[in-house]
Design a protein around this motif. Structure first.
Motif, PDB file in Angstrom:
ATOM      1  N   ASN A 163     -30.948  47.011  36.017  1.00  0.00           N
ATOM      2  CA  ASN A 163     -31.352  48.476  35.510  1.00  0.00           C
ATOM      3  C   ASN A 163     -30.229  49.258  35.481  1.00  0.00           C
ATOM      4  OD1 ASN A 163     -34.079  47.508  36.297  1.00  0.00           O
ATOM      5  ND2 ASN A 163     -33.834  47.898  38.555  1.00  0.00           N
TER       6      ASN A 163
ATOM      7  N   LYS B 283     -29.672  53.547  34.335  1.00  0.00           N
ATOM      8  CA  LYS B 283     -30.008  55.040  34.069  1.00  0.00           C
ATOM      9  C   LYS B 283     -29.120  55.740  33.422  1.00  0.00           C
ATOM     10  CE  LYS B 283     -30.795  58.911  37.075  1.00  0.00           C
ATOM     11  NZ  LYS B 283     -30.990  59.504  38.567  1.00  0.00           N
TER      12      LYS B 283
ATOM     13  N   ASN C  31     -28.271  59.636  32.136  1.00  0.00           N
ATOM     14  CA  ASN C  31     -28.883  60.978  32.280  1.00  0.00           C
ATOM     15  C   ASN C  31     -27.891  61.698  30.828  1.00  0.00           C
ATOM     16  OD1 ASN C  31     -30.353  61.243  34.400  1.00  0.00           O
ATOM     17  ND2 ASN C  31     -28.522  61.083  35.550  1.00  0.00           N
TER      18      ASN C  31
ATOM     19  N   MET D  80     -34.761  55.586  31.878  1.00  0.00           N
ATOM     20  CA  MET D  80     -34.442  54.359  32.639  1.00  0.00           C
ATOM     21  C   MET D  80     -34.867  53.228  31.846  1.00  0.00           C
ATOM     22  SD  MET D  80     -34.278  56.081  35.466  1.00  0.00           S
ATOM     23  CE  MET D  80     -34.256  54.688  36.594  1.00  0.00           C
TER      24      MET D  80
ATOM     25  N   ASP E 100     -25.258  50.392  43.254  1.00  0.00           N
ATOM     26  CA  ASP E 100     -25.183  51.309  41.777  1.00  0.00           C
ATOM     27  C   ASP E 100     -23.753  51.535  41.361  1.00  0.00           C
ATOM     28  OD1 ASP E 100     -25.124  54.383  43.001  1.00  0.00           O
ATOM     29  OD2 ASP E 100     -25.651  52.860  44.493  1.00  0.00           O
TER      30      ASP E 100
ATOM     31  N   THR F 240     -33.587  62.250  31.012  1.00  0.00           N
ATOM     32  CA  THR F 240     -33.262  60.934  31.767  1.00  0.00           C
ATOM     33  C   THR F 240     -33.930  59.743  31.256  1.00  0.00           C
ATOM     34  OG1 THR F 240     -32.921  62.324  33.680  1.00  0.00           O
ATOM     35  CG2 THR F 240     -33.156  60.070  34.062  1.00  0.00           C
TER      36      THR F 240
END
Length: 741
Positions: free
Chosen positions: A86, A88, A90, A79, A212, A77
C-alpha cells in the motif's frame, strides 16, 4: 534529441494515457494528479504550455489501484494499493509567496521487499504530445555525497523557467536504518532523467512486511525566471533555498557550555605530549596527535595561535606561556633563499616521506601559501611586530607567484622555480579556483596594514579572475568563505556591483556544499548533522578546522554586510542559521562527546593516534555507517572553542553574568543596569539567548529580557530559569534589552 531509458519511454506513454484524478492551481501554474498504471504523477504546466511531471508513487511491474482521493483546501491525500503493498501520498501547498508544493510518500510493503532499482522522479515533458527526449535543460546544482538533496535546473526547451527541488532526506532515516543504506548521492541524474531515486537494497536488509516507510518528502518551487548568467543563477539559488528552508523540518538546537569545553581543551592541549614536538630549537604543535614523523607546519601553529590570542584578549586570562611558545617558533618558517614563509619547517623538510603529493620538499599547495599569511596579517593588524615583519618580508614573493600564473594558480608547484607539479584538481576541472579570493583577502589585509594602494589594486585584479565560475568557484570551504568577505569589502570600496554578485556566488557555492538534513542512522545517531559544511566539493566527511574557519569567516561577512542597504535578505537568513547550527554541531568533533565504538582507532586511523578521552577535535565526522576520526585527531582544530567563545558570549562585569547568543550580535552597550544589543538574522526565525554567571558557582541577578524593534519591544519569559542558568527564545533581526537587579 536526448537518449532516454526504456523505463522513461514506457512511463511517458502511460502518463499521457493516464487517469486524471484532480486539478489544482498554484499561483498561475496548473497541477494535475494522474494515475498511470504503476505510477502516480503530479504534472505541472506553465502558462505557455511547458510541462514537467513529478513521480510521487511507483510500483515496479505492478498496477496501482486508486483506493481513495481526499481533497481539501491545503492539498490532497491519495491512497493506492497493489501487489507489492500500500502507498499513501500527501500533497500539500505551503503558505508562501512562491509557487511551492510538497509531496510525501509512504509505503507499507506486502512482504519483505528489496529494491534493486528505482527510477528518478522528475520527467520533463514537451508541449502537447512532444516527447521527453526533445526537451533541453541545464542542471545548475545537485546533490554530491551526503550533502542536501537539492536539484536546481532550468527548462530551456520548451522555454519555461527554473525548478528548485529539495528532497527532505531526514524523512528517509527509517528506510536507511532498516536497509543499512546511505542517503548520499540520491538526488541528481543526467538530463532528461533527473530527480530523486531510492538507494539499492539487498536481500540481507529488506524493507519489512507491514512496516511503514517514508520513501520521499519532496518540496518543489516553480519559477518563470530563466537565469541568464552565473550571478542570476546564484541569486536564484539563494532566494529559492531560503524560501524552502523556511518550510522544511529543522531540528532543535541545544546549549553547550562552551567556556567549559574551551578550558578542557586548553588543558589537554597544554599538557598532552602528543600535541607537541621539539625541533630546530623550538617547540611546535603537531598537526595530529602523536604524529612525530611529519615536520611542523606553519598553518598549524597559526591556526591555534590566532584564535588563542583573540580569546586571551576577550577573557583577560593569562595564556602568555602557550602564546609565547607558539609565537617564538614562527620566524623559523621563513625561508631566506625563497623570501617567504613556507609550509614545512625548513630545518626538517628533508624528513618528508613523499606519501602524499604535497609531502615533497619545496612543493607548495596553492591555497597554503596564502593561508598562514592571512593569519599573520591579522596578528599584525592587532599590533604584533614579528607578524608584520614576516608578512611584509613575504609579500613580494606572493605577488610574484600571482603574476607568474596570471592569478590562475595550479594545484601544486615548486616554490623556487614555479614549475607546475599538478595543474588541475581533476582532468578538465582547472586548479584551486577560490585561491584568487584568498589572495584578494590577503592583499586587502596588507593594504589595511600599510596603506599602500598597490595592494588594493592587486586584490581587484585577482577578484576579477573569479568572474564566470558559477558554483565551480568552490574549492575549499574556508577559502571560499574568506573570498566572500574579501569581495564584499571590495564592493564597499568600489561600489562595483560585480564584486557584490561575486560574493553572493561564493555564499551560494558554500550552501550548495552543506547538509540540510539530520542523519539519524548508524553512528550518526550520536551527533547532529543538520547544516554541516563540507570542506571540499567531493569530500565524503565534514572537517573540524574548515568548519571553524567557515564559522569565523561568515561571522565577519555578516558584520561587513551591516551597512550594505541592498544586501540580499536570503543571505542574511541562511548565514545566521548556518552559524547557529555550527555552534550546535561542532562540539561532537570532540571524542569525549561520542561513544567510543563510533570513533576510529588503531590501524583505521590515517595519521597519528586517537585518544578518545582527549578534548582535541577529530578531523572528520563521517556518514552514519562509518566511524569518525579516520583521518586523525587534529591538534590544529583546537582553535574551535577559542573562535566561538569571543564571538558568541558577551561579558557584563557590572552584573556578574555573561550573555550567549546563537545568532551573531552587535552594538553591545551597557548603561546603568541595562544591556542593549542588536541581533542579526531573519525576523521569521528563532534562536536562543542564554544568561549564565561570569563565575561558576555564583548566582544570577534577577533579569528581564525584552525583544523587538527600536519602537516596540515585549518582555520575553525565560524558557528555562534556574539560579545559574536562564534561557530565552527570541526572533532574529531584533533589538534586545536586558535589565538586571
Amino acid at each position: 534529441m536526448n537518449p532516454i531509458s526504456a523505463w522513461t519511454a514506457t512511463a511517458q506513454d502511460k502518463l499521457e494515457n493516464g487517469t486524471l484524478l484532480f486539478k489544482k492551481e498554484i499561483k498561475g501554474y496548473k497541477l494535475k494528479a494522474i494515475a498511470a498504471d504503476f505510477c502516480l504523477w503530479f504534472a505541472v504546466e506553465w502558462s505557455n504550455g511547458a510541462r514537467i511531471a513529478f513521480r510521487a508513487a511507483f510500483a515496479a511491474n505492478d498496477t496501482l489501484i486508486v483506493e481513495s482521493v481526499m481533497e481539501n483546501a491545503d492539498g490532497a491525500t491519495i491512497m493506492l494499493s497493489g501487489n507489492t503493498g500500500n502507498i499513501k501520498v500527501n500533497l500539500g501547498f505551503p503558505e508562501t509567496a512562491e509557487a511551492v508544493f510538497r509531496y510525501t510518500t509512504t509505503i507499507i510493503p506486502a512482504f519483505d521487499l528489496i529494491i534493486p532499482y528505482w527510477p528518478r522522479d522528475i520527467m520533463p515533458l514537451y508541449k502537447g504530445s512532444g516527447k521527453t527526449q526533445n526537451t533541453k535543460g541545464t542542471v545548475h546544482a545537485s546533490q554530491v555525497g551526503t550533502r542536501s538533496g537539492t536539484l536546481f535546473f532550468t527548462l530551456e526547451r520548451p522555454e519555461a523557467g527554473s525548478v528548485f527541488y529539495f528532497q527532505n532526506l531526514t524523512a528517509l532515516n527509517k528506510f536507511c536504518e532498516a536497509t543499512e543504506t546511505s542517503a548520499g548521492d540520491l538526488v541528481g541524474g543526467v538530463w532528461p532523467e533527473v530527480g530523486f531515486k531510492l538507494p539499492v537494497t539487498n536481500v540481507e536488509k529488506p524493507l519489512k512486511q507491514g512496516e511503514d516507510y517514508i520513501i520521499s518528502d519532496a518540496f518543489v518551487l516553480l519559477s518563470d525566471e530563466m537565469p541568464g548568467d552565473n550571478y542570476q543563477i546564484s541569486r536564484q539559488f539563494l532566494e529559492h533555498l531560503a524560501a524552502i528552508y523556511l518550510l522544511i523540518p529543522r531540528p532543535e538546537t541545544v546549549y553547550h557550555d562552551w567556556p567549559d569545553i574551551l578550558h578542557k581543551g586548553l588543558k589537554d592541549l597544554d599538557e598532552h605530549k602528543g600535541c607537541w614536538k621539539f625541533a630546530d630549537g623550538r617547540t611546535y604543535l603537531n598537526a595530529y596527535i602523536s604524529d612525530y614523523k611529519t615536520p611542523p607546519e606553519s598553518m598549524v601553529q597559526l591556526a591555534v595561535l590566532l584564535p588563542l590570542t583573540d580569546y586571551d584578549s576577550w577573557s583577560g586570562e593569562d595564556h602568555h606561556p602557550m602564546i609565547e611558545r607558539l609565537h617564538n617558533g614562527l620566524e623559523n618558517f621563513y625561508d631566506e633563499e625563497i623570501g617567504t614563509i613556507v609550509r614545512w619547517l625548513p630545518a626538517l623538510e628533508k624528513n618528508l616521506d613523499w606519501s602524499e603529493e604535497q609531502k615533497h620538499p619545496e612543493v607548495m599547495d596553492a591555497w597554503y601559501l596564502h593561508h598562514p599569511l592571512l593569519n599573520l596579517s591579522r596578528l599584525a593588524l592587532n599590533g604584533n611586530a614579528l607578524a608584520k615583519k614576516l608578512v611584509l618580508d613575504s609579500i613580494d614573493y606572493v605577488i610574484k607567484v600571482a603574476h607568474h600564473f596570471d592569478y590562475d594558480w595550479p594545484v601544486f608547484y615548486k616554490m623556487a622555480t614555479l614549475q607546475v607539479i599538478k595543474q588541475e584538481t581533476a582532468e578538465g576541472q582547472g586548479g584551486e579556483k577560490d585561491v584568487p579570493g584568498a589572495y584578494a583577502h590577503l592583499m586587502l589585509q596588507v593594504w589595511q596594514l600599510t596603506g599602500e594602494k598597490k595592494y588594493f589594486n592587486e586584490a581587484i585584479k585577482a577578484a576579477k579572475k573569479l568572474d564566470g565560475l558559477s558554483f565551480d568557484i568552490f574549492y575549499q570551504a574556508n577559502n571560499t568563505a574568506f573570498s566572500a568577505g574579501a569581495l564584499l569589502r571590495v564592493y564597499k570600496e568600489t561600489k562595483d556591483q560585480t564584486f557584490l554578485n561575486l560574493s553572493y556566488l561564493c555564499i551560494a557555492a558554500i550552501f550548495q556544499n552543506v547538509q540540510l538534513w539530520e542523519c539519524d542512522y548508524g553512528n550518526a545517531k550520536h551527533y547532529p548533522t543538520f547544516f554541516a559544511v563540507y570542506p571540499l566539493k567531493d569530500a565524503p566527511y565534514t572537517a573540524a578546522y574548515e568548519e571553524q574557519e567557515v564559522f569565523s569567516a561568515l561571522h565577519t561577512f555578516l558584520k561587513e554586510a551591516d551597512d550594505v542597504d541592498e544586501f540580499l535578505p536570503s543571505v542574511k537568513l541562511l548565514v545566521a542559521e548556518c552559524l547557529k547550527y555550527v555552534i550546535n554541531r561542532v562540539p561532537y568533533y570532540y571524542p569525549p562527546m561520542l561513544p567510543k565504538d563510533a570513533v576510529a582507532g588503531g590501524k583505521d586511523v590515517k595519521t597519528g593516534e586517537i585518544d578518545p578521552n582527549l578534548w582535541i577535535a577529530l578531523e572528520d565526522l563521517q556518514d552514519g555507517w562509518n566511524k569518525s576520526g579516520q583521518v586523525g585527531q587534529e591538534v590544529y582544530g583546537a582553535g574551535i572553542a577559542f573562535g566561538i567563545v569571543p564571538r558568541q558570549y558577551f561579558k557584563v562585569k557590572k552584573g556578574g553574568f555573561m550573555v550567549f547568543s546563537e545568532y551573531p550580535a552587535t552594538s553591545f552597550r551597557v548603561q546603568g543596569q541595562s544591556l542593549t544589543f542588536f541581533t542579526r538574522g531573519d525576523s521569521r526565525l528563532q534562536f536562543r539567548i542564554v544568561i549564565i554567571p561570569l563565575e561558576k558557582g555564583k548566582f544570577l541577578p534577577k533579569t528581564m529580557l525584552y525583544a523587538g524593534t527600536n519602537r516596540s519591544k515585549e518582555e520575553i519569559a525565560p524558557k528555562n530559569n534556574t539560579k545559574d542558568f536562564r534561557e530565552y527564545t527570541v526572533y532574529g533581526d531584533s533589538k534586545i534589552k536586558i535589565d538586571w537587579k
